[in-house]
Motif scaffolding. Structure first.
Motif, PDB file in Angstrom:
ATOM      1  N   ILE A 196       0.854  -1.192   0.000  1.00 37.79           N
ATOM      2  CA  ILE A 196       0.000   0.000   0.000  1.00 37.79           C
ATOM      3  C   ILE A 196       0.891   1.243   0.000  1.00 37.79           C
ATOM      4  CG2 ILE A 196      -1.604   1.365   1.399  1.00 37.79           C
ATOM      5  CD1 ILE A 196      -3.000  -0.861   0.015  1.00 37.79           C
ATOM      6  N   LEU A 197       0.563   2.196  -0.833  1.00 31.72           N
ATOM      7  CA  LEU A 197       1.342   3.428  -0.936  1.00 31.72           C
ATOM      8  C   LEU A 197       1.022   4.386   0.207  1.00 31.72           C
ATOM      9  CD1 LEU A 197       3.305   5.272  -2.471  1.00 31.72           C
ATOM     10  CD2 LEU A 197       1.373   5.999  -3.910  1.00 31.72           C
ATOM     11  N   ILE A 198      -0.240   4.756   0.346  1.00 35.03           N
ATOM     12  CA  ILE A 198      -0.662   5.688   1.397  1.00 35.03           C
ATOM     13  C   ILE A 198      -1.615   4.944   2.312  1.00 35.03           C
ATOM     14  CG2 ILE A 198      -1.744   7.911   1.903  1.00 35.03           C
ATOM     15  CD1 ILE A 198      -1.114   8.708  -1.025  1.00 35.03           C
ATOM     16  N   LYS A 199      -1.123   4.494   3.436  1.00 28.96           N
ATOM     17  CA  LYS A 199      -1.952   3.708   4.343  1.00 28.96           C
ATOM     18  C   LYS A 199      -2.947   4.597   5.082  1.00 28.96           C
ATOM     19  CE  LYS A 199       1.046  -0.244   5.279  1.00 28.96           C
ATOM     20  NZ  LYS A 199       1.691  -1.073   6.320  1.00 28.96           N
ATOM     21  N   HIS A 200      -4.163   4.092   5.224  1.00 26.64           N
ATOM     22  CA  HIS A 200      -5.160   4.789   6.019  1.00 26.64           C
ATOM     23  C   HIS A 200      -4.888   4.557   7.503  1.00 26.64           C
ATOM     24  CE1 HIS A 200      -7.213   5.785   2.471  1.00 26.64           C
ATOM     25  NE2 HIS A 200      -7.861   4.651   2.284  1.00 26.64           N
ATOM     26  N   GLU A 201      -5.255   5.524   8.318  1.00 27.08           N
ATOM     27  CA  GLU A 201      -5.262   5.303   9.761  1.00 27.08           C
ATOM     28  C   GLU A 201      -6.614   4.741  10.154  1.00 27.08           C
ATOM     29  OE1 GLU A 201      -4.170   9.057  11.541  1.00 27.08           O
ATOM     30  OE2 GLU A 201      -2.137   8.310  11.872  1.00 27.08           O
ATOM     31  N   TYR A 202      -6.570   3.685  10.923  1.00 28.85           N
ATOM     32  CA  TYR A 202      -7.782   2.988  11.337  1.00 28.85           C
ATOM     33  C   TYR A 202      -8.139   3.425  12.754  1.00 28.85           C
ATOM     34  CZ  TYR A 202     -10.615  -0.953  13.015  1.00 28.85           C
ATOM     35  OH  TYR A 202     -11.593  -1.728  13.578  1.00 28.85           O
ATOM     36  N   PHE A 203      -9.279   4.071  12.902  1.00 27.64           N
ATOM     37  CA  PHE A 203      -9.752   4.489  14.214  1.00 27.64           C
ATOM     38  C   PHE A 203     -10.701   3.430  14.770  1.00 27.64           C
ATOM     39  CE2 PHE A 203      -8.321   8.411  12.391  1.00 27.64           C
ATOM     40  CZ  PHE A 203      -7.797   9.114  13.460  1.00 27.64           C
ATOM     41  N   TYR A 204     -10.465   3.035  15.979  1.00 27.54           N
ATOM     42  CA  TYR A 204     -11.330   2.052  16.606  1.00 27.54           C
ATOM     43  C   TYR A 204     -11.487   2.380  18.085  1.00 27.54           C
ATOM     44  CZ  TYR A 204      -6.946  -0.096  18.191  1.00 27.54           C
ATOM     45  OH  TYR A 204      -5.720  -0.326  18.765  1.00 27.54           O
ATOM     46  N   LYS A 205     -12.350   1.684  18.757  1.00 28.63           N
ATOM     47  CA  LYS A 205     -12.630   1.921  20.171  1.00 28.63           C
ATOM     48  C   LYS A 205     -12.180   0.717  20.995  1.00 28.63           C
ATOM     49  CE  LYS A 205     -15.040   5.819  19.620  1.00 28.63           C
ATOM     50  NZ  LYS A 205     -14.772   7.095  20.303  1.00 28.63           N
ATOM     51  N   LYS A 206     -11.803   1.018  22.221  1.00 36.52           N
ATOM     52  CA  LYS A 206     -11.436  -0.047  23.155  1.00 36.52           C
ATOM     53  C   LYS A 206     -12.320   0.077  24.387  1.00 36.52           C
ATOM     54  CE  LYS A 206      -7.486  -2.147  25.504  1.00 36.52           C
ATOM     55  NZ  LYS A 206      -6.025  -2.070  25.725  1.00 36.52           N
ATOM     56  N   LEU A 207     -12.974  -1.014  24.728  1.00 32.39           N
ATOM     57  CA  LEU A 207     -13.842  -1.064  25.899  1.00 32.39           C
ATOM     58  C   LEU A 207     -13.069  -1.665  27.068  1.00 32.39           C
ATOM     59  CD1 LEU A 207     -16.699  -0.824  27.190  1.00 32.39           C
ATOM     60  CD2 LEU A 207     -17.104  -3.179  26.396  1.00 32.39           C
ATOM     61  N   ARG A 208     -13.149  -1.010  28.199  1.00 29.83           N
ATOM     62  CA  ARG A 208     -12.535  -1.526  29.429  1.00 29.83           C
ATOM     63  C   ARG A 208     -13.599  -1.479  30.517  1.00 29.83           C
ATOM     64  NH1 ARG A 208      -7.312   1.536  30.963  1.00 29.83           N
ATOM     65  NH2 ARG A 208      -8.796   3.147  31.580  1.00 29.83           N
ATOM     66  N   ILE A 209     -13.904  -2.642  31.107  1.00 30.66           N
ATOM     67  CA  ILE A 209     -15.032  -2.711  32.027  1.00 30.66           C
ATOM     68  C   ILE A 209     -14.716  -3.605  33.222  1.00 30.66           C
ATOM     69  CG2 ILE A 209     -16.033  -4.580  30.624  1.00 30.66           C
ATOM     70  CD1 ILE A 209     -18.788  -3.491  31.506  1.00 30.66           C
ATOM     71  N   ASN A 210     -15.185  -3.193  34.399  1.00 32.38           N
ATOM     72  CA  ASN A 210     -15.062  -4.003  35.621  1.00 32.38           C
ATOM     73  C   ASN A 210     -16.283  -4.902  35.771  1.00 32.38           C
ATOM     74  OD1 ASN A 210     -13.221  -1.748  35.935  1.00 32.38           O
ATOM     75  ND2 ASN A 210     -13.005  -2.373  38.074  1.00 32.38           N
ATOM     76  N   VAL A 211     -16.041  -6.160  36.177  1.00 36.63           N
ATOM     77  CA  VAL A 211     -17.129  -7.115  36.326  1.00 36.63           C
ATOM     78  C   VAL A 211     -16.751  -8.127  37.408  1.00 36.63           C
ATOM     79  CG1 VAL A 211     -16.209  -8.609  34.492  1.00 36.63           C
ATOM     80  CG2 VAL A 211     -18.652  -8.691  35.051  1.00 36.63           C
TER      81      VAL A 211
ATOM     82  N   LEU B 148     -12.233   4.002  25.112  1.00 36.23           N
ATOM     83  CA  LEU B 148     -11.063   4.739  24.653  1.00 36.23           C
ATOM     84  C   LEU B 148     -11.025   4.765  23.128  1.00 36.23           C
ATOM     85  CD1 LEU B 148      -8.479   3.031  27.043  1.00 36.23           C
ATOM     86  CD2 LEU B 148      -9.856   5.065  27.504  1.00 36.23           C
ATOM     87  N   THR B 149     -10.565   5.874  22.561  1.00 37.27           N
ATOM     88  CA  THR B 149     -10.403   5.986  21.114  1.00 37.27           C
ATOM     89  C   THR B 149      -8.938   5.763  20.770  1.00 37.27           C
ATOM     90  OG1 THR B 149     -12.225   7.562  20.923  1.00 37.27           O
ATOM     91  CG2 THR B 149     -10.662   7.471  19.096  1.00 37.27           C
ATOM     92  N   LEU B 150      -8.679   4.820  19.860  1.00 39.40           N
ATOM     93  CA  LEU B 150      -7.323   4.465  19.472  1.00 39.40           C
ATOM     94  C   LEU B 150      -7.205   4.520  17.947  1.00 39.40           C
ATOM     95  CD1 LEU B 150      -7.005   1.287  21.726  1.00 39.40           C
ATOM     96  CD2 LEU B 150      -6.251   3.596  22.300  1.00 39.40           C
ATOM     97  N   LYS B 151      -5.987   4.578  17.468  1.00 33.84           N
ATOM     98  CA  LYS B 151      -5.784   4.519  16.029  1.00 33.84           C
ATOM     99  C   LYS B 151      -4.499   3.755  15.732  1.00 33.84           C
ATOM    100  CE  LYS B 151      -3.338   8.965  15.549  1.00 33.84           C
ATOM    101  NZ  LYS B 151      -3.332  10.269  14.867  1.00 33.84           N
ATOM    102  N   LYS B 152      -4.484   3.125  14.550  1.00 32.73           N
ATOM    103  CA  LYS B 152      -3.297   2.406  14.104  1.00 32.73           C
ATOM    104  C   LYS B 152      -3.321   2.341  12.579  1.00 32.73           C
ATOM    105  CE  LYS B 152      -5.451  -2.195  14.472  1.00 32.73           C
ATOM    106  NZ  LYS B 152      -5.361  -3.532  15.085  1.00 32.73           N
ATOM    107  N   PRO B 153      -2.166   2.129  11.945  1.00 35.20           N
ATOM    108  CA  PRO B 153      -2.159   2.021  10.486  1.00 35.20           C
ATOM    109  C   PRO B 153      -3.000   0.834  10.034  1.00 35.20           C
ATOM    110  CG  PRO B 153       0.074   2.314  11.336  1.00 35.20           C
ATOM    111  CD  PRO B 153      -0.810   2.044  12.513  1.00 35.20           C
ATOM    112  N   SER B 154      -3.730   1.033   8.961  1.00 38.06           N
ATOM    113  CA  SER B 154      -4.578  -0.023   8.420  1.00 38.06           C
ATOM    114  C   SER B 154      -3.806  -0.820   7.380  1.00 38.06           C
ATOM    115  CB  SER B 154      -5.825   0.601   7.793  1.00 38.06           C
ATOM    116  OG  SER B 154      -6.578  -0.350   7.091  1.00 38.06           O
ATOM    117  N   ASP B 155      -4.322  -1.981   7.021  1.00 38.20           N
ATOM    118  CA  ASP B 155      -3.743  -2.746   5.913  1.00 38.20           C
ATOM    119  C   ASP B 155      -4.377  -2.331   4.590  1.00 38.20           C
ATOM    120  OD1 ASP B 155      -6.262  -3.771   6.272  1.00 38.20           O
ATOM    121  OD2 ASP B 155      -5.663  -5.876   6.230  1.00 38.20           O
ATOM    122  N   LYS B 156      -5.156  -1.224   4.625  1.00 37.38           N
ATOM    123  CA  LYS B 156      -5.782  -0.695   3.426  1.00 37.38           C
ATOM    124  C   LYS B 156      -5.294   0.728   3.189  1.00 37.38           C
ATOM    125  CE  LYS B 156      -9.982  -3.411   4.208  1.00 37.38           C
ATOM    126  NZ  LYS B 156     -11.447  -3.358   4.353  1.00 37.38           N
TER     127      LYS B 156
END
Length: 357
Positions: free
Chosen positions: A123-138, A228-236
């Motif tokens: 991939i020439l110009i990789k997209h940044e992938y925004f995703y969410k992370k859930l952290r919960i007490n149980v 939490l909002t996180l981001k990482k390089p995508s494979d697209k």
């Protein structure tokens, strides 16, 4: 196979959610309940393309460029309207796979590279992938059931894996107030409990449904959780790059030889050797800064304007303008992608829709 089933397969090849917001992809003309009887892939849908589909006995055309774009205010026998009416008269479904196909690792730019003889691309110009992370007490005894309920809501999917969770023990405390109805503990008394923190990621677009599912499934009246909002390089991403050894002149010769197409223009901005080639099918000059930041020595694209070329030469950037129609090789490339997933006849168009041809 129904059209809606075919749409699901195409969504697996190039998810329609990967389309740009301004784009118009998906089923543009047709009926989701129709039976698919054969497929024709093409860059553009023209009158001749529809005639070709009829001759081949296919009732699905998959085009790269959307026929209905931008807004169509009337459907008459002139212009785009005439093609739409022709599709309807012949009961042919039209599907557009445009920027969603551009943004795949084996999308349009990769298909052009394959024609040049370069199967291994990045991939020439990789997209940044925004995703969410859930952290919960149980509570410890409720961990497994909560993970199952969250998984059913789409939490914990990572690539080709599902139910991806992390957990670790913690000590929790709380004091139920007079109005509380606690799952554990007594009103007014401080309670200590063995809990686990459970963590997993999910699609950002699904945040509300995940929170609703969490509240529904959690045993506590007031569950403690973070999103939490996180981001990482995508494979697209957009475009591809590949290694090459030679000069810009030899690359131009290779393009002419392998594609049979003429070159529109060449910006030969420096005399250095070419070691890394970038391709952005269609119109890619608006991404020139991002492309050259990825270490390419030349960019192959189309629709290069005079001032864009002038600025590129001043900046020492080599450009090969192969024209927008170079994307035509996606018809054969998409044919191979689709026929690997369906038991229908799939044809790549033999019709030229090149407006300059």
């Amino acid at each position: 196979m129904k059209i809606k089933e075919l749409m699901g397969i195409l969504d697996g090849i190039a998810p329609f959610k990967d389309s740009e917001k301004w784009d118009n992809t998906g089923l543009l003309v047709g009926d989701m309940e129709d039976d698919a009887k054969g497929i024709l892939t093409t860059l553009d849908c023209s009158h001749e393309t529809v005639e070709e589909a009829v001759e081949k006995g296919t009732n699905v055309i998959i085009a790269h460029h959307p026929l209905i774009f931008p807004k169509v205010s009337n459907v008459t026998e002139t212009g785009v309207g005439g093609i739409i009416r022709q599709l309807i008269r012949n009961d042919i479904n039209l599907i557009a796979m445009h920027t969603n196909l551009d943004h795949q690792p084996h999308g349009v730019s990769h298909m052009i590279a394959e024609v040049l003889g370069y199967d291994h691309t990045e991939i020439l110009i990789k997209h940044e992938y925004f995703y969410k992370k859930l952290r919960i007490n149980v509570p410890e005894e409720d961990v497994d059931q909560l993970k199952q309920d969250l998984s059913d809501a789409g939490v914990g999917n990572q690539g080709d894996y599902s139910e991806c969770f992390f957990e670790y023990p913690v000590k929790g405390q709380f004091r139920p107030n007079d109005e509380a109805n606690p799952h554990i503990g007594t009103q007014g008394e401080l309670e200590h409990v063995d809990e686990y923190i459970v963590e997993a990621i999910f699609e950002a677009a699904h945040e509300q449904q995940v929170i609703d599912a969490l509240i529904e499934a959690h045993p506590y009246e007031e569950p403690a959780y973070d999103v939490l909002t996180l981001k990482k390089p995508s494979d697209k991403g957009l475009g591809v790059k590949f290694d090459y050894e030679g000069s810009i002149e030899s690359l131009v010769g290779l393009i002419r030889e392998r594609t049979g197409h003429g070159i529109v223009n060449v910006v030969n901005a420096n005399s250095g050797s070419i070691n890394k080639v970038g391709i952005i099918g269609g119109s890619g000059m608006s991404y020139i800064d991002e492309a050259f930041s990825q270490g390419v020595d030349v960019l192959i694209t189309g629709d290069v304007k005079y001032h864009e070329a002038y600025d590129a030469k001043l900046a020492g950037r080599n450009i090969i303008d192969v024209g927008h129609y170079m994307e035509v090789f996606m018809a054969e490339g998409l044919k191979h992608l689709v026929e690997a997933h369906v038991e229908l006849d799939v044809h790549a168009t033999g019709v030229s829709t090149n407006p300059f041809g």
